[in-house]
Design an enzyme around this catalytic site. Structure first.
Site, short mmCIF file in Angstrom:
data_model
loop_
_atom_site.label_atom_id
_atom_site.label_comp_id
_atom_site.label_asym_id
_atom_site.label_seq_id
_atom_site.Cartn_x
_atom_site.Cartn_y
_atom_site.Cartn_z
N SER A 172 5.97 -5.43 -0.87
CA SER A 172 5.95 -4.03 -1.31
C SER A 172 6.23 -3.07 -0.14
O SER A 172 7.33 -3.09 0.40
CB SER A 172 4.61 -3.77 -2.00
N ALA A 173 5.27 -2.26 0.30
CA ALA A 173 5.51 -1.36 1.43
C ALA A 173 5.96 -2.15 2.66
O ALA A 173 6.82 -1.68 3.44
CB ALA A 173 4.25 -0.56 1.75
N HIS A 202 8.92 -3.39 -6.72
CA HIS A 202 8.33 -3.11 -8.05
C HIS A 202 9.38 -2.44 -8.95
O HIS A 202 9.04 -1.53 -9.71
CB HIS A 202 7.11 -2.18 -7.94
N GLU A 256 9.35 -7.46 -9.80
CA GLU A 256 8.18 -8.27 -9.45
C GLU A 256 8.44 -9.73 -9.84
O GLU A 256 8.84 -10.01 -10.97
CB GLU A 256 6.94 -7.73 -10.17
N GLY A 261 0.86 -1.18 0.00
CA GLY A 261 0.00 0.00 0.00
C GLY A 261 0.89 1.22 0.00
O GLY A 261 1.86 1.27 -0.74
#
Lengths: 234, 234
Positions: free
Chosen positions: B122-123, B159, B194, B90
């Protein structure tokens, strides 16, 4: 009377630095002999001196002298004595940190609100918005605040990029990011595509250039605004 | 013994949430009955409850119960009593702000350094690095600090995206942004594409998955590291 240009980018693909903006700069800086250049965003880590030289070369066809703000012992005084300003692109976190730490953000805002011509490109346009919270840049330094000049009653997203079709990448699109911003704040956002700029003359704010802008208002579906139309947001 | 997975993304194009990571999760969370889910990054502004449900559905095939950290009156105590952790993706600014304001960053670091399994996507992977200053996210909120857990001696760029050929866009590439970071700090950066993840077992750190990573060290040319090789950075 405010006299401002906030451009998405300094440079169009395959063109020279600032060349597409020369006609706009000629009008904006009409009668100006010297522009103070604010080099703090330092794209790619370029030195303040080198960045100022690059700006000076681009202004040469207009016969306007460019001086770097970093050269003055008191940059606040230099802004107060200056005729007109140009803030170049680079990293917005770096630019905003420097302007706050040198207590220049309010001085610059005051001078521009009182009518001195201002040109911003990319990061230099971001600081014309209400805050820098819709920048695309990496947080490479920690600024004491995200507040910026609020020369216009909205935020900008320079280099606005539409989703690229068929890209299997799962990172957030620009639109997704701006919508996430609106889960936190109601400030409208102008997604400004490369080739377009915002022109402020007094209380009139107009989208100019070759491309439409994508407008994001809180709790509304995003929509397109054609160039050469007023931007009515608050 | 540290037992950590930091993944570039939760989801591959065209696949279900976390599905490509299930074999890795099965090993990482072997013997675990319940995972505490840290939902603070809220992708797209999703509610903590809805985000937790999404995680729970993805963990169902492993017969592991998922509970949202936001549900506990004392989240710090919940971390201390928890068996294992998953932090979803997020907005990294939102996640880091919340973790600092609730004084959870150090508690979580302590528990993970002492061997409780940790999955980040991710985050949630960004906060495993030294700081969040190579995130791709927009600064939609102002965190009290950019410091993160430092579970690995480098930063991540999840990413990670290679320059897209023939794109006439002039915004900075990911590589340019990371090089700008290195004008300010010497912390190495792993550009994690990714489909790949970082596996930490004790003092061993390995790149795993289907794609090479792009490694950025201060004052060195960036280079590629193939998957299933150790990451030797400090």
């Amino acid at each position: 009377m405010k006299n401002i240009v906030l451009a998405s980018t300094s440079t169009l693909h395959g063109e020279e630095y600032l060349s597409y903006l020369l006609p706009v700069m000629k009008e904006l800086f009409g009668g100006v002999r010297e522009v103070l250049f604010i080099p703090y965003a330092r794209p790619g880590g370029i030195s303040h001196d080198d960045y100022t030289e690059r700006a000076a070369a681009a202004f040469a066809p207009l016969h306007i002298k460019v001086t770097g703000l970093h050269r003055f012992p008191s940059p606040a005084e230099a802004l107060q004595n200056g005729e007109a300003f140009f803030t170049g692109g680079g990293n917005t976190f770096l630019l905003v940190k420097q302007l706050h730490e040198l207590a220049l953000m309010d001085v610059l805002r005051h001078e521009v609100e009182n009518g001195k011509p201002y040109l911003g490109t990319s990061a230099g346009s971001n600081i014309g918005g209400c805050n820098m919270q819709t920048t695309n840049d990496m947080p490479i330094v920690y600024p004491p605040s995200f507040e910026t000049m609020g020369l216009v009653p909205f935020n900008l997203n320079p280099h606005y990029l539409d989703p690229i079709p068929d890209l299997p990448h799962m990172g957030e699109t620009r639109e997704t990011r701006i919508r996430e911003f609106h889960t936190q704040q109601q400030t409208p956002v102008v997604g400004l595509r490369e080739g377009s700029w915002i022109r402020v003359k007094g209380s009139e704010i107009t989208l100019e250039g070759t491309r439409s802008a994508r407008i994001f208002e809180h709790d509304k579906a995003p929509y397109e605004l054609s160039p050469w139309h007023p931007i009515a947001l608050s």
